[in-house]
Design a protein around this motif. Sequence first.
Motif, short mmCIF file in Angstrom:
data_model
loop_
_atom_site.label_atom_id
_atom_site.label_comp_id
_atom_site.label_asym_id
_atom_site.label_seq_id
_atom_site.Cartn_x
_atom_site.Cartn_y
_atom_site.Cartn_z
N ILE A 1 46.40 46.41 47.01
CA ILE A 1 45.91 46.32 48.38
C ILE A 1 44.39 46.27 48.48
O ILE A 1 43.85 45.45 49.23
CB ILE A 1 46.50 47.48 49.23
CG1 ILE A 1 47.99 47.22 49.45
CG2 ILE A 1 45.76 47.61 50.56
CD1 ILE A 1 48.69 48.30 50.25
N PRO A 2 43.62 47.10 47.75
CA PRO A 2 42.17 47.09 47.99
C PRO A 2 41.46 45.80 47.63
O PRO A 2 40.52 45.40 48.31
CB PRO A 2 41.66 48.24 47.11
CG PRO A 2 42.86 49.09 46.84
CD PRO A 2 44.01 48.14 46.79
N HIS A 3 41.87 45.13 46.55
CA HIS A 3 41.03 44.06 46.03
C HIS A 3 41.73 42.73 45.76
O HIS A 3 41.09 41.77 45.35
CB HIS A 3 40.36 44.52 44.73
CG HIS A 3 41.31 44.62 43.57
ND1 HIS A 3 42.40 45.46 43.58
CD2 HIS A 3 41.33 43.98 42.37
CE1 HIS A 3 43.03 45.33 42.43
NE2 HIS A 3 42.43 44.44 41.69
N ILE A 4 43.03 42.64 46.00
CA ILE A 4 43.76 41.39 45.75
C ILE A 4 44.01 40.61 47.04
O ILE A 4 43.85 39.40 47.08
CB ILE A 4 45.10 41.67 45.04
CG1 ILE A 4 44.87 42.31 43.68
CG2 ILE A 4 45.91 40.39 44.90
CD1 ILE A 4 44.13 41.42 42.70
N ILE A 5 44.37 41.31 48.08
CA ILE A 5 44.72 40.65 49.35
C ILE A 5 43.68 40.97 50.41
O ILE A 5 42.86 41.87 50.25
CB ILE A 5 46.12 41.06 49.82
CG1 ILE A 5 46.23 42.59 49.96
CG2 ILE A 5 47.18 40.53 48.87
CD1 ILE A 5 47.56 43.08 50.47
#
Length: 216
Positions: free
Chosen positions: A117-121
């Motif tokens: 959640i924090p850095h992919i989407i």
Amino acid sequence: PVSDAAYSPAAARAYLARRAGRTDWQNEQLAVQHILTNFIGTGASVLDVPFGRGRLLDLYRERHLQVQGLEKSADMIAEAEKWLGPKLAGCRITLGDATAMPYEDRAFDLVVCFRFIPHIISFGQARKTLRELHRVSRRQVLVELGERPSGQYRRRQPTDLEKMESWLYPDEIAALLAESGLRIVYKTGPLKRATALTARYVQNIGNWHAFLCEKV
């Protein structure tokens, strides 16, 4: 969304090799082990999103959990099957999108979501994913999020098209989870420090934590 190139066969094969020896990776493993041991009953059903190459499978097996996985990359699923071999017996990995999961409501006792959640989407997709984690969970959600220390300067929140990284303050993380019907019952210490520079902000200073939540 994750690009197809990010999960090419070569990237999928190299995924664990690049990460397994890192301190943050080990911190995550220990955090999940602690939470499963102290908060999750043996024999519970768990969905791992995204499943990747199944790095947490041994920890789930130690607690005799009934495991399923969701993964967007067919190449990553193929690598998981190759790497885990017989360990995958009884574990079904489904090809699908975390923002629209192919499961019924309340299908799993626990849903786990790390390194996603924090850095992919994008932040907008993060909101959709959190709502989906809530929907398919019967009881609990374990999610890794970035958090900015209270008082640390920030110009604004990320837009729905930007990645959330660690731009949200603790009260905003709690509000984001509450917006999705989740209440924090346990928060780990820092698992990974985020210090990424961006064009839109001064500096992305904060830490990633694991948040064990219950449905409300």
